[in-house]
Write a protein that holds these residues in place. Structure first.
Motif, PDB file in Angstrom:
ATOM      1  N   UNK A  43       0.816  -1.217   0.000  1.00  0.00           N
ATOM      2  CA  UNK A  43       0.000   0.000   0.000  1.00  0.00           C
ATOM      3  C   UNK A  43       0.848   1.265   0.000  1.00  0.00           C
ATOM      4  N   UNK A  44       2.116   1.114   0.380  1.00  0.00           N
ATOM      5  CA  UNK A  44       3.007   2.258   0.562  1.00  0.00           C
ATOM      6  C   UNK A  44       2.462   3.201   1.630  1.00  0.00           C
ATOM      7  N   UNK A  45       1.948   2.566   2.704  1.00  0.00           N
ATOM      8  CA  UNK A  45       1.407   3.288   3.849  1.00  0.00           C
ATOM      9  C   UNK A  45       1.955   2.689   5.135  1.00  0.00           C
ATOM     10  N   UNK A  46       2.175   3.522   6.116  1.00  0.00           N
ATOM     11  CA  UNK A  46       2.467   3.036   7.463  1.00  0.00           C
ATOM     12  C   UNK A  46       1.157   3.054   8.236  1.00  0.00           C
ATOM     13  N   UNK A  47       0.628   1.872   8.491  1.00  0.00           N
ATOM     14  CA  UNK A  47      -0.692   1.766   9.124  1.00  0.00           C
ATOM     15  C   UNK A  47      -0.594   1.788  10.648  1.00  0.00           C
ATOM     16  N   UNK A  48       0.562   1.386  11.195  1.00  0.00           N
ATOM     17  CA  UNK A  48       0.714   1.307  12.644  1.00  0.00           C
ATOM     18  C   UNK A  48       1.999   2.003  13.078  1.00  0.00           C
ATOM     19  N   UNK A  49       1.938   2.645  14.224  1.00  0.00           N
ATOM     20  CA  UNK A  49       3.132   3.093  14.925  1.00  0.00           C
ATOM     21  C   UNK A  49       3.457   2.038  15.971  1.00  0.00           C
ATOM     22  N   UNK A  50       4.699   1.557  15.942  1.00  0.00           N
ATOM     23  CA  UNK A  50       5.101   0.469  16.833  1.00  0.00           C
ATOM     24  C   UNK A  50       5.866   1.057  18.021  1.00  0.00           C
ATOM     25  N   UNK A  51       5.223   0.943  19.210  1.00  0.00           N
ATOM     26  CA  UNK A  51       5.827   1.519  20.407  1.00  0.00           C
ATOM     27  C   UNK A  51       5.767   0.510  21.563  1.00  0.00           C
ATOM     28  N   UNK A  52       6.943   0.235  22.145  1.00  0.00           N
ATOM     29  CA  UNK A  52       7.030  -0.614  23.336  1.00  0.00           C
ATOM     30  C   UNK A  52       6.287  -1.940  23.158  1.00  0.00           C
ATOM     31  N   UNK A  53       6.434  -2.561  21.982  1.00  0.00           N
ATOM     32  CA  UNK A  53       5.821  -3.862  21.748  1.00  0.00           C
ATOM     33  C   UNK A  53       4.342  -3.822  21.423  1.00  0.00           C
ATOM     34  N   UNK A  54       3.791  -2.615  21.358  1.00  0.00           N
ATOM     35  CA  UNK A  54       2.374  -2.498  21.005  1.00  0.00           C
ATOM     36  C   UNK A  54       2.236  -1.772  19.673  1.00  0.00           C
ATOM     37  N   UNK A  55       1.098  -1.996  19.046  1.00  0.00           N
ATOM     38  CA  UNK A  55       0.807  -1.329  17.782  1.00  0.00           C
ATOM     39  C   UNK A  55      -0.324  -0.327  17.997  1.00  0.00           C
TER      40      UNK A  55
END
Length: 293
Positions: A43-55
């Motif tokens: 998709x050429x999209x970042x759907x999630x921000x990954x922080x401290x093992x969580x999405x």
């Protein structure tokens, strides 16, 4: 773009973690993470921000989520419709009939439908035009002429052709009038494209009668309104309005003038059995609504 990956995306968005989402959709956590990352690249999209093992959903992910949910909802609806079609059930029901039949018969019948019945739509078309609608996608036609043998059909009712007079007319003490008497009166009739008018014309021709005066119109309710206004005797097949008095029309040596309603459908229709059931229900409804039919 696969529906399966879309469901994974929604599961992660709702669960907030890959491990919980993987449990819900019954795949392993590594496989789910791998497929989501591949989908983001596609998709050429970042759907999630990954922080401290969580999405957490990114800004793009938050905007994309309702779009994906809508696609999945439509896909589920399409699948349910396909299953119904494959099982021979009716999801929607398109009925073609003349305006009078739609008003006096079909609309009251549809008012009896429940939540488990198909979603009905109607198309104004009578006679051959209604049969043509069957060729173009209508499910059921209700017509007054004898259906061709190539179609499946059910006789619904035999309904009188009525002569309507206003309350002050001398005939209100009677329940019928002869065709000969009728021909001596000014008549308010439908135009010749309507079945009731053609039936009346043929009956008059058989008796070699010519009406004293004809007032033509293109709507049965308007015909009754003109009778209520004193313009003549309305000859139509629809239910009475404007407090008019109905009279059956006698023909010497024959039955009273009447219209026969037929339900017609394509025998090759995927839900032909269900349409037959609808026609049976409609016939029972007609007999209850018009006990002498």
């Amino acid at each position: 773009m696969e529906l399966r990956i879309m469901r994974y995306f929604v599961a992660v968005a709702e669960a907030g973690s890959v491990s919980e989402a993987a449990r819900r959709v019954h795949v392993t956590q590594p496989a789910l993470s791998r497929q989501l990352r591949a989908w983001e690249r596609e998709l050429r999209l970042t759907l999630f921000d990954r922080r401290d093992g969580r999405l957490e959903l990114s800004a793009a992910g938050r905007e994309f989520l309702p779009v994906v949910r809508d696609v999945l909802q439509r896909a589920d609806a399409a699948r349910a419709a396909a299953e119904s079609l494959a099982a021979g059930r009716l999801v929607n029901l398109a009925i073609a009939a003349s305006p009078t039949t739609l008003t006096d018969v079909i609309a009251p019948f549809l008012a009896t439908f429940g939540p488990d019945d198909p979603m009905p739509t109607v198309q104004e078309a009578g006679g051959q035009a209604a049969l043509d609608r069957l060729e173009r996608g209508a499910d059921l036609a209700v017509i007054t002429q004898r259906p061709p043998d190539s179609w499946s059909s059910r006789t619904l009712a035999v309904l009188p052709l009525w002569a309507y007079v206003p309350p002050e007319h001398p005939w209100t003490a009677r329940d019928s009038v002869s065709l000969d008497e009728l021909a001596e009166q000014p008549l308010v009739v439908l135009d010749p494209t309507f079945g009731p008018r053609r039936l009346l014309d043929q009956a008059l021709a058989d008796r070699r009668l010519a009406p004293a005066e004809l007032v033509e119109c293109g709507n049965a309710q308007v015909a009754q309104a003109l009778t209520a206004a004193g313009r003549g005797v309305a000859v139509v097949s629809d239910d009475p309005r404007f407090d008019l008095h109905p009279l059956r029309i006698n023909r010497p040596g024959h039955d009273d003038l009447s219209i026969t309603l037929h339900a017609v459908w394509n025998p090759a229709h995927h839900a032909a059995v269900a349409l037959s059931d609808v026609a049976d229900r409609l016939r029972a409804f007609c007999h209850a609504r018009y006990p002498q039919s």
